[in-house]
Design a protein around this motif. Structure first.
Motif, mmCIF file in Angstrom:
data_model
loop_
_atom_site.group_PDB
_atom_site.id
_atom_site.type_symbol
_atom_site.label_atom_id
_atom_site.label_comp_id
_atom_site.label_asym_id
_atom_site.label_seq_id
_atom_site.Cartn_x
_atom_site.Cartn_y
_atom_site.Cartn_z
ATOM 1 N N TYR A 167 45.930 18.333 -45.126
ATOM 2 C CA TYR A 167 46.799 19.001 -46.117
ATOM 3 C C TYR A 167 46.140 20.288 -46.601
ATOM 4 O O TYR A 167 46.759 21.358 -46.649
ATOM 5 C CB TYR A 167 47.046 18.056 -47.284
ATOM 6 N N LEU A 168 44.854 20.208 -46.927
ATOM 7 C CA LEU A 168 44.147 21.385 -47.425
ATOM 8 C C LEU A 168 43.911 22.417 -46.333
ATOM 9 O O LEU A 168 43.887 23.615 -46.609
ATOM 10 C CB LEU A 168 42.824 20.972 -48.070
ATOM 11 N N THR A 169 43.743 21.970 -45.102
ATOM 12 C CA THR A 169 43.553 22.899 -43.991
ATOM 13 C C THR A 169 44.851 23.615 -43.660
ATOM 14 O O THR A 169 44.870 24.830 -43.455
ATOM 15 C CB THR A 169 43.015 22.152 -42.749
ATOM 16 N N ALA A 170 45.963 22.866 -43.631
ATOM 17 C CA ALA A 170 47.271 23.446 -43.298
ATOM 18 C C ALA A 170 47.860 24.233 -44.463
ATOM 19 O O ALA A 170 48.736 25.067 -44.266
ATOM 20 C CB ALA A 170 48.245 22.347 -42.894
ATOM 21 N N ASN B 172 49.777 22.987 -46.512
ATOM 22 C CA ASN B 172 51.135 22.457 -46.477
ATOM 23 C C ASN B 172 51.033 20.944 -46.351
ATOM 24 O O ASN B 172 50.012 20.442 -45.866
ATOM 25 C CB ASN B 172 51.899 23.002 -45.266
ATOM 26 N N PRO B 173 52.071 20.212 -46.716
ATOM 27 C CA PRO B 173 52.049 18.770 -46.475
ATOM 28 C C PRO B 173 51.928 18.470 -44.977
ATOM 29 O O PRO B 173 52.371 19.260 -44.133
ATOM 30 C CB PRO B 173 53.404 18.296 -47.018
ATOM 31 N N THR B 174 51.317 17.354 -44.683
ATOM 32 C CA THR B 174 51.192 16.893 -43.297
ATOM 33 C C THR B 174 51.566 15.419 -43.247
ATOM 34 O O THR B 174 51.548 14.727 -44.260
ATOM 35 C CB THR B 174 49.751 17.061 -42.778
ATOM 36 N N THR B 175 51.880 14.959 -42.045
ATOM 37 C CA THR B 175 52.149 13.539 -41.857
ATOM 38 C C THR B 175 51.553 13.109 -40.519
ATOM 39 O O THR B 175 51.603 13.858 -39.542
ATOM 40 C CB THR B 175 53.664 13.237 -41.925
ATOM 41 N N SER B 176 50.986 11.917 -40.505
ATOM 42 C CA SER B 176 50.362 11.412 -39.277
ATOM 43 C C SER B 176 51.404 11.167 -38.202
ATOM 44 O O SER B 176 52.432 10.541 -38.460
ATOM 45 C CB SER B 176 49.626 10.103 -39.552
ATOM 46 N N MET B 177 51.127 11.661 -37.008
ATOM 47 C CA MET B 177 51.981 11.391 -35.846
ATOM 48 C C MET B 177 51.387 10.255 -35.025
ATOM 49 O O MET B 177 52.118 9.504 -34.385
ATOM 50 C CB MET B 177 52.134 12.657 -35.003
ATOM 51 N N ASP B 178 50.083 10.160 -35.034
ATOM 52 C CA ASP B 178 49.403 9.059 -34.346
ATOM 53 C C ASP B 178 48.021 8.887 -34.946
ATOM 54 O O ASP B 178 47.506 9.775 -35.620
ATOM 55 C CB ASP B 178 49.320 9.285 -32.832
ATOM 56 N N LEU B 179 47.456 7.738 -34.714
ATOM 57 C CA LEU B 179 46.096 7.441 -35.135
ATOM 58 C C LEU B 179 45.562 6.403 -34.170
ATOM 59 O O LEU B 179 46.109 5.306 -34.072
ATOM 60 C CB LEU B 179 46.066 6.888 -36.570
#
Length: 161
Positions: free
Chosen positions: A92-95, A97-104
């Protein structure tokens, strides 16, 4: 002269304060009330140790009894959740912008016992406009690698108001 060591933030309270300040400038979806640190971080008992903006974040946790399986070992889903919870603020801090996990994807390399202290570190592998790629490692008190994870996080663009 601006060096990496000038940008390093150490200590749980200092990192939380930095994140709170950074979130003032980041978009927050409508209707969302930020809780920092988030409930998941509090529940997992992660204590932030070191944050290098745009590069990495580390946290420690002492594995509580309720995270153990029948044999007194850390149940793997908890360490996967810890990786995910550590990667979230970094992405989030790098982008910015909000982020969401696509895979883990998590790999378990050796057992962790209830009561052990584990250090987890997530690092940015590549930050793009629409996705961020992160890797993470967890080490036990003897600095032995106990688990690794990789994740792709989608950068969520919010409508401009």
């Amino acid at each position: 002269m601006d060096t990496e060591s000038d940008n390093v933030i150490k200590g749980h309270e200092q990192i939380v304060a930095h994140v709170i300040a950074a979130f003032d400038d980041l978009p927050v979806p409508p209707g969302i009330r930020l809780q920092l640190p988030p409930p998941s971080t509090t529940t997992l008992a992660l204590q932030y140790e070191k944050f290098v903006p745009g590069r990495s974040i580390s946290a420690t946790v002492e594995i509580p009894p309720q995270y153990g399986n029948v044999m007194g070992l850390l149940q793997g889903g908890f360490i996967a959740a810890m990786f995910d919870d550590l990667m979230a603020p970094l992405s989030y801090l790098t982008a910015k912008n909000p982020t969401t996990s696509m895979d883990l994807t998590t790999h378990f390399l050796r057992p962790v016992f209830v009561g052990e202290r584990v250090t987890l570190t997530a690092t940015v592998q590549k930050a793009g406009r629409t996705a961020i790629y992160l890797a993470a490692e967890a080490h036990n008190e003897k600095n032995k690698l106990v688990a690794t994870a990789v994740s792709t996080l989608q950068v969520v663009g919010l409508p401009q108001t």
